[in-house]
Design a protein around this motif. Structure first.
Motif, PDB file in Angstrom:
ATOM      1  N   THR A   3       1.092  -0.748  -0.241  1.00 26.17           N
ATOM      2  CA  THR A   3      -0.243  -0.040   0.223  1.00 26.17           C
ATOM      3  C   THR A   3       0.717   0.973   0.634  1.00 26.17           C
ATOM      4  O   THR A   3       1.635   1.239   0.873  1.00 26.17           O
ATOM      5  N   ARG A  29      -3.447   5.147   0.354  1.00 24.87           N
ATOM      6  CA  ARG A  29      -4.486   4.888   1.635  1.00 24.87           C
ATOM      7  C   ARG A  29      -3.637   6.907   1.807  1.00 24.87           C
ATOM      8  O   ARG A  29      -2.119   6.626   1.977  1.00 24.87           O
ATOM      9  N   THR A  31      -3.908   9.864   4.535  1.00 22.83           N
ATOM     10  CA  THR A  31      -4.241  10.315   4.943  1.00 22.83           C
ATOM     11  C   THR A  31      -3.750  12.537   5.628  1.00 22.83           C
ATOM     12  O   THR A  31      -3.896  12.686   4.953  1.00 22.83           O
ATOM     13  N   THR A  50      -7.716  -0.696  -4.142  1.00 20.20           N
ATOM     14  CA  THR A  50      -7.760  -0.143  -2.423  1.00 20.20           C
ATOM     15  C   THR A  50      -7.609   1.036  -1.942  1.00 20.20           C
ATOM     16  O   THR A  50      -6.612   1.871  -3.249  1.00 20.20           O
ATOM     17  N   SER A  52      -7.977   4.372   0.872  1.00 21.29           N
ATOM     18  CA  SER A  52      -8.509   4.866   2.372  1.00 21.29           C
ATOM     19  C   SER A  52      -8.079   5.685   2.070  1.00 21.29           C
ATOM     20  O   SER A  52      -7.139   6.834   1.981  1.00 21.29           O
ATOM     21  N   SER A  54      -9.000   9.449   5.033  1.00 18.83           N
ATOM     22  CA  SER A  54      -9.102  10.117   6.145  1.00 18.83           C
ATOM     23  C   SER A  54      -8.393  11.245   6.800  1.00 18.83           C
ATOM     24  O   SER A  54      -7.086  12.080   5.515  1.00 18.83           O
ATOM     25  N   GLN A  74     -12.130  -2.289  -2.746  1.00 17.84           N
ATOM     26  CA  GLN A  74     -12.193  -1.835  -1.675  1.00 17.84           C
ATOM     27  C   GLN A  74     -12.273  -0.208  -1.314  1.00 17.84           C
ATOM     28  O   GLN A  74     -11.445   0.678  -1.562  1.00 17.84           O
ATOM     29  N   TRP A  76     -12.120   3.160   1.942  1.00 22.17           N
ATOM     30  CA  TRP A  76     -12.773   3.439   3.864  1.00 22.17           C
ATOM     31  C   TRP A  76     -12.363   5.130   2.977  1.00 22.17           C
ATOM     32  O   TRP A  76     -11.684   5.746   2.580  1.00 22.17           O
ATOM     33  N   THR A  78     -13.454   8.394   6.352  1.00 22.50           N
ATOM     34  CA  THR A  78     -13.272   8.123   7.616  1.00 22.50           C
ATOM     35  C   THR A  78     -13.247  10.131   8.484  1.00 22.50           C
ATOM     36  O   THR A  78     -12.203  10.366   7.436  1.00 22.50           O
TER      37      THR A  78
END
Length: 255
Positions: A3, A29, A31, A50, A52, A54, A74, A76, A78
């Protein structure tokens, strides 16, 4: 394939440059998102499987752009906002989606995502949507460092409200103590405010045990936020104020 982990600022910088799309990156990912253009994200990383995302009350712009990576499996999201019902992912655009976890997102977006993806559960898509936030909640909690407690598994709604009330009480007491211009008794007054803060959460935790390692760290981090608010309100630099408050808390806390 590993990732790739980057911050929202990194993505904004990368996508603003005229470079070739990163087709080699499949797992991403992101952040610390403050504001992120999802159209540009999808254009720069077109082969994502994938993703993510946040932040901390950050904003997703053009969130419907997340429909573009057809290989997405997938997702995510948040503690990010700015999305509306029209931004919801559509099964016909991301047919490979097998998992979607959404937490602390706009209520309107949450409702739309539930509606779109509930029928897909029967075909194996896992959907977990929690903590749908109204615009009123966002406005009320934007400056609340304990806002993440709302909806946390071991923290009841009543406990959350009481915790926020105690935080606001301590914050008001701190600003009042710093506003009178007297410096001689300031250390003692800040120590006492810390004691009262610690004792208040002792009482809350005795009634409903909920303060674990994460909550303890968040309660101390809230002291730093409190001091920062006071500095901005009063236009002064408050050296050691957080340490004085923490000393008062540590003198009495059971958590």
């Amino acid at each position: 394939m590993p990732t790739t982990r980057i911050t929202g600022m990194d993505v904004e910088r990368m996508t603003s440059e005229p470079v070739e799309p990163r087709r080699d990156i499949r797992h991403l990912r992101v952040t610390e998102v403050e504001s992120l253009d999802c159209e540009r994200l999808a254009e720069h990383f077109p082969e994502l499987t994938t993703l993510s995302l946040s932040g901390d009350l950050g904003l997703l712009v053009h969130a419907s752009g997340l429909n573009r990576p057809a290989s997405l499996r997938q997702l995510w999201i948040t503690d990010l906002f700015g999305m509306s019902a029209s931004d919801a992912l559509l099964p016909e655009h991301v047919p490979a989606l097998e998992l979607s976890y959404l937490g602390s997102i706009p209520h309107e977006y949450a409702v739309a995502m539930r509606s779109r993806w509930r029928p897909q559960v029967a075909y194996g898509t896992y959907v977990d949507i929690t903590a749908a936030r109204t615009s009123e909640w966002i406005a009320e909690n934007r400056d609340n460092p304990l806002r993440h407690w709302d909806g946390r598994e071991q923290i009841s709604r009543t406990c959350f409200r009481k915790a926020v009330a105690q935080y606001k009480k301590a914050r008001a007491a701190l600003i009042a103590a710093l506003s009178d211009g007297s410096r001689e008794d300031r250390p003692a007054r800040l120590h006492e405010i810390g004691r009262e803060y610690g004792e208040a959460f002792n009482l809350l935790d005795r009634r409903t045990v909920f303060i674990e390692t994460v909550e303890r760290e968040e309660l101390f981090a809230a002291l730093d936020v409190m001091v920062g608010d006071a500095e901005r309100a009063l236009g002064v630099r408050l050296e050691s104020a957080a340490d004085m408050l923490a000393a008062g808390v540590n003198a009495v806390r059971d958590w």
